[in-house]
Write a protein that holds these residues in place. Structure first.
Motif, PDB file in Angstrom:
ATOM      1  N   SER A   1      23.968   6.535   2.670  1.00  0.00           N
ATOM      2  CA  SER A   1      23.212   6.355   1.438  1.00  0.00           C
ATOM      3  C   SER A   1      22.087   5.348   1.605  1.00  0.00           C
ATOM      4  O   SER A   1      21.150   5.333   0.829  1.00  0.00           O
ATOM      5  CB  SER A   1      24.140   5.940   0.313  1.00  0.00           C
ATOM      6  N   ASP A   2      22.193   4.490   2.605  1.00  0.00           N
ATOM      7  CA  ASP A   2      21.093   3.565   2.840  1.00  0.00           C
ATOM      8  C   ASP A   2      19.820   4.311   3.201  1.00  0.00           C
ATOM      9  O   ASP A   2      18.744   3.736   3.206  1.00  0.00           O
ATOM     10  CB  ASP A   2      21.439   2.608   3.988  1.00  0.00           C
ATOM     11  N   PHE A   3      19.985   5.570   3.506  1.00  0.00           N
ATOM     12  CA  PHE A   3      18.851   6.347   3.951  1.00  0.00           C
ATOM     13  C   PHE A   3      18.020   6.878   2.811  1.00  0.00           C
ATOM     14  O   PHE A   3      16.953   7.392   3.018  1.00  0.00           O
ATOM     15  CB  PHE A   3      19.324   7.520   4.821  1.00  0.00           C
ATOM     16  N   ASP A   4      18.530   6.784   1.620  1.00  0.00           N
ATOM     17  CA  ASP A   4      17.808   7.412   0.522  1.00  0.00           C
ATOM     18  C   ASP A   4      17.660   6.432  -0.625  1.00  0.00           C
ATOM     19  O   ASP A   4      18.525   6.309  -1.469  1.00  0.00           O
ATOM     20  CB  ASP A   4      18.557   8.663   0.065  1.00  0.00           C
ATOM     21  N   SER A   5      16.539   5.759  -0.654  1.00  0.00           N
ATOM     22  CA  SER A   5      16.332   4.766  -1.706  1.00  0.00           C
ATOM     23  C   SER A   5      16.114   5.441  -3.049  1.00  0.00           C
ATOM     24  O   SER A   5      16.129   4.796  -4.075  1.00  0.00           O
ATOM     25  CB  SER A   5      15.131   3.889  -1.370  1.00  0.00           C
TER      26      SER A   5
END
Lengths: 207, 207
Positions: free
Chosen positions: A4-8
């Motif tokens: 989820s850190d990949f999708d702000s």
């Protein structure tokens, strides 16, 4: 630190109960020493009031089995319908096995343990993804099935209190920090309105 | 009471730790009164030792970022590779965001909180299904990435102890009753052999 850190752009998760999580925050505190964040409980299983034999004595085997059948017919047409076998014979066999469990657990003949051994409720459900909403959909359909089959008022609460708490132990996919909701029979229809609204939206799309 | 009761052929779940679950059992006990099964803990989050600034001081920003990049390159070729964006630009942006987090959490500049606010580790991962094995695969690749980039021996354990415990809080799909394994750095390669063997099997199928 993974996905989820990949999708702000991902929305804040629903049901967030950790008040400080979305609060404004400064830089992380890092000091000269390791800083321990204390242990905490990720999921609490509340106590479960298993029914007395009064439930079987009042409702009887036929009505208990009718309740299980009606409940599962209803579940087929919900967002968790995919969890059940598509093959009608396998579906029916599963319903009767569940009915055996319900009859025995409420004080009737020991049909379930004689054929299937220990109930292992949580373990038996691990192969299937069951989140907090799935539990509420399951409970909402039970509430309707009570009315459909005319389940006796005098044992509804004892039956409900059992499965309402037991069903928390079957959840194996968490989607929010908040603990699974407690849903007393009095007011359950209102409490479960969100789960029922979702079912209606899904049904409308399917039409 | 829902899905798995429908399939008596389903195998016993792996990792079953509840010793009495598969024991021979007699009929259920049902009495004249409601029988309470006590509350219990479904998942315990162990304490997490957040790193001191020594990790940043010893490793430095460049090596910390190299570790995160190498770790994620490795993750792409594992059974949890599907959790990451296929688009290379989005993947790279996610890696750098994670590197910002690691740098700040180990004592470097506050790049993460300045741009993204509170870490909300557990909540940010709810959209992605992360089970016990996914955690072990993630840890196994970190172990290899340590060697790949020559991460300094003197801060490996402090870094490992932090993420080994923190990663338990990111699990949101349970597949077994057993608590997630604790995996000290000493002996981690042996402990994680199963996770690595799975990756090799998946890689072999992909060839």
């Amino acid at each position: 630190m993974t996905a989820s850190d990949f999708d702000s752009k991902s929305p804040a998760p629903a049901g967030e109960s950790n008040a400080d999580c979305h609060a404004a925050s400064g830089p992380m505190e890092v000091g000269d020493e390791v800083r321990w964040k204390p242990a905490s409980t990720g999921l609490e299983f509340p106590a479960v009031p298993f029914p007395s034999r009064r439930v079987f004595e009042v409702a009887g085997a036929s009505l208990l089995r009718a309740l299980v059948r009606r409940h599962h017919q209803r579940l087929l047409n919900t967002p968790i319908g995919h969890l059940f076998p598509k093959d009608p014979a396998r579906f029916a066999a599963g319903v009767e096995k569940t009915a055996d469990f319900i009859v025995e657990a409420t004080g009737g003949p020991a049909l379930f343990t004689a054929n299937h051994g220990h109930t292992c409720m949580r373990s038996r459900h691990f192969p299937f993804t069951i989140d907090e909403l799935a539990r509420e959909i399951w409970l909402a359909q039970l509430l309707s099935a009570f009315d459909d089959v005319g389940f006796p008022d005098e044992v509804r609460e004892e039956y409900w209190n059992w499965v309402e708490s037991l069903s928390i132990r079957v959840i194996n996919r968490r989607t929010m920090r908040a603990a699974p909701r407690r849903i007393p029979l009095a007011g359950a229809a209102t409490e479960l309105a969100d789960a029922l609204a979702l079912q209606r939206r899904v049904a409308a799309v399917a039409v």
